[in-house]
Motif scaffolding. Sequence first.
Motif, PDB file in Angstrom:
ATOM      1  N   ASP A 257       0.932  -0.864  -0.024  1.00 55.44           N
ATOM      2  CA  ASP A 257      -0.434  -0.549  -0.236  1.00 55.44           C
ATOM      3  C   ASP A 257       0.963   0.986   0.407  1.00 55.44           C
ATOM      4  O   ASP A 257       2.060   0.858  -0.210  1.00 55.44           O
ATOM      5  CB  ASP A 257      -0.826  -0.009   1.105  1.00 55.44           C
ATOM      6  CG  ASP A 257      -0.312   0.280   2.706  1.00 55.44           C
ATOM      7  OD1 ASP A 257       0.784   0.127   3.053  1.00 55.44           O
ATOM      8  OD2 ASP A 257      -0.961  -0.559   3.471  1.00 55.44           O
ATOM      9  N   SER A 263       0.511  -4.749   1.720  1.00 51.10           N
ATOM     10  CA  SER A 263      -1.562  -5.657   1.502  1.00 51.10           C
ATOM     11  C   SER A 263      -1.753  -7.483   1.515  1.00 51.10           C
ATOM     12  O   SER A 263      -2.978  -8.317   1.770  1.00 51.10           O
ATOM     13  CB  SER A 263      -2.239  -4.605   0.482  1.00 51.10           C
ATOM     14  OG  SER A 263      -1.831  -4.255  -0.358  1.00 51.10           O
ATOM     15  N   GLU A 303      -2.252   4.893  -4.480  1.00 49.50           N
ATOM     16  CA  GLU A 303      -2.611   3.416  -3.063  1.00 49.50           C
ATOM     17  C   GLU A 303      -1.686   1.594  -3.115  1.00 49.50           C
ATOM     18  O   GLU A 303      -2.564   1.030  -2.715  1.00 49.50           O
ATOM     19  CB  GLU A 303      -3.955   3.208  -3.879  1.00 49.50           C
ATOM     20  CG  GLU A 303      -4.620   3.914  -3.543  1.00 49.50           C
ATOM     21  CD  GLU A 303      -6.285   4.277  -3.905  1.00 49.50           C
ATOM     22  OE1 GLU A 303      -6.614   3.502  -4.386  1.00 49.50           O
ATOM     23  OE2 GLU A 303      -6.664   5.586  -4.626  1.00 49.50           O
ATOM     24  N   LEU A 304      -1.329   1.378  -4.787  1.00 47.47           N
ATOM     25  CA  LEU A 304      -1.143   0.223  -4.352  1.00 47.47           C
ATOM     26  C   LEU A 304       0.667  -0.078  -5.370  1.00 47.47           C
ATOM     27  O   LEU A 304      -0.243   0.542  -6.552  1.00 47.47           O
ATOM     28  CB  LEU A 304      -2.224  -0.480  -5.317  1.00 47.47           C
ATOM     29  CG  LEU A 304      -2.432  -1.925  -4.897  1.00 47.47           C
ATOM     30  CD1 LEU A 304      -2.756  -2.693  -3.428  1.00 47.47           C
ATOM     31  CD2 LEU A 304      -3.177  -2.869  -5.764  1.00 47.47           C
TER      32      LEU A 304
END
Length: 523
Positions: A257, A263, A303-304
Motif C-alpha cells: 500500500d 497488503s 494506493e497500490l
Amino acid sequence: MYKQIDCYPSNKLFILSSVLFIALMIGGFTYIKEINEIKSHTKSSIENRAKQLQSHIGLLLANSMALKKVYENEYKHFLAHHSDALFEDKDFQYLPQYNLTIFTPKNTESSHGTAQILGPKATSNIQLQVELKTAEALTSVIEVILNEIQSTVAIYYTSKQGFSYRAPQHPIDQFRFNADQYNKPFWRQSIPENNPLNKPVFSLIGDNHEHHRRFGLSNPIIVNGQFLGVISIEMTTNEIDNLLSINQDFADSVLLDNHNKISYSQDYEAIGKTLEPTNGGSLSTWQRTDNGWLYKAPIIPGELYIAHQLTDESIMQEAKANSLLLWSLLMLGVILSLLVMQLFCTAKKNRNLMLVDPLTSLYNRRGFQIISTPIFAHLKRHQSPWALLLIDIDFFKKVNDTHGHIIGDEVLVKVADFIHQSNRGESIVGRWGGEEFLVLLPGTPPQEAMEAAERIRKNIAENLLISNQEHVTVSIGIAPAMADDNFEKTVHNADLALYQAKHQGRNISILYNPTDAKAINQE
Ligand SMILES: Nc1nc2c(ncn2[C@@H]2O[C@H](COP(=O)(O)OP(=O)(O)OP(=O)(O)O)[C@@H](O)[C@H]2O)c(=O)[nH]1
C-alpha cells in the motif's frame, strides 16, 4: 661458472599471479555483470507485471466503484420511498443453532443472493430492511460482474448493522456469517477510522488455509456522510499469484500500500509487514534494503504498488550459478597454465640435471663442453688466449678410507665451493671426474692463470679442514692455450702438468711446460 638448478621462481610466481589476477578480474566483472543483469531482468519483469496488474485490478476497481455508486443511489431511493416494512416475516428464517437469521427473498425473480443476519429475525429494523432491499437490488449488477471476471468467487455487502448479503448464494455450511467478520482486515481497513478518505482497500479475505485464500477489493459505502457498510469483491488468488511470481529461484513479488505495508503476498506471514528501503527510496530504481534490493512499481499510484525484493543471498547464488561456466573455464585456464609451467620447469630441470653434477651442482663433463662451446667460438673470433686448470684433491682415497664416503662427498662439495668462490665471473667450472675439477679461464694469459690456480690452491690449503684439524689440499695442472688451440689437447696438457704436480709432492700448481712433460712421459 657455478650453476644452480633453478626454475626462475620469481618469474613463475609473477606469471601465476598475473594469470590468477586476470582470472579473478574477469570472474569479478562477470559476477557484477550477472548481478546487474539479474536486477535488470527482474526490473523489466516487474514493470511488465505492474502493467498487467494495472489492467486486472483496474477492471476490478471500475466494477467496485460501479457497485458502490449503484448501492448509494439505490439506498437513497429506498430510504425515500419506503413507507413501511419492505419484507414480510416469511422472507426470514431464524436458525437458532447458529443464532442467525437467513434472508432469501422468494418473490424476486432475479435474486441469487442470500443474507445472513446476526441474531433473531429483524423485520422491525427498518434501517436493516432498507439496506437489505438495496443489497438485493445489486444482484443483477453482481451477476454481470461475476460473468465478466472469471476469478470472482462472490460479491457481498457487509453492513454495520450486523448482516451480510452475499451473491451468489452460499449454503450455510460454506459460509456462515458471524461477528468475527468485523475483525477481519477487509473490514478494519475499510472503516472510516482507518480509512478517512474512503478509498477502496485491497486485502486478504478468508482464512490462511491455502484453498481458502481469497484476494479482496473492498469499498466503503457512505451515504449522506454516514458510513453504512462495505462492498467487497472476493476472488481467487490464482491470477494475482501468477502475476506476482517471477521464477522459483527468487521470492515472489508482493503488493504494497502507499505506506509500504504488504497488503498481499503469497507468504501470508508477510502480510501487514513493512518493506522499507534503508535510504527512503523512490520509484523505478533499485533501492537498498537491510539484506538486499527493493524495486517498487505503481499499479494504482498513491494506493497500490507491486514490489520485489532480491535478497543479497539469492542474487549471489544466481550470479554464481550463471557465471559458473566462465569461472570453470578460467580456473581450467589457470590449472592449464600451472601444468604448462610445471612441464616447462620439469623439462628445464631435466635438462639441467643432464648438464649438472648433482653432488656439487657444477657442470658435469657434458655440461662443461656444451656451455664452453660458444665461449671458444668467441675466443677464436677475438684471438684471445685462454687456460685450463685441472684440479685434483690430494690423497682423496685416504679421506674416504679414513672418514667414510659421506665425509668424502662433503669434501668434494666444499672443494667445489672454494673453486667457485675463488674464480672470476666469466670462468667455467666443472666436475671433470671423481675428485677432479676443470676450470676454463677465457682471455687469460699463462701468468694470470698461474695466479688464479694459486689463489684456489692456497684458499683450500689454508681454509678447508676435515673435523677442524686435518687440512685438505689440491694439486693443480695449468695448461695455457692460444685462441686456435684444441680443447682436448689442452686438457691433456693440464693432465700432464697435474701429474707433474703430484709427482713433486702435491699441494702445488704447475704450469704446463712441453719439455718437462716430455721428461715425465719418458719416465
Ligand atoms: N666420496 C666420494 N669418493 C669418490 C667419488 N668419486 C671418486 N671417489 C674416490 O676418489 C678416490 C680417488 O683416489 P685416487 O685416484 O687413488 O687418488 P688419491 O687418493 O686422491 O691420490 P692422489 O690423487 O694421488 O693424491 C677413490 O677412492 C674414489 O673412490 C665420489 O663421488 N665421492
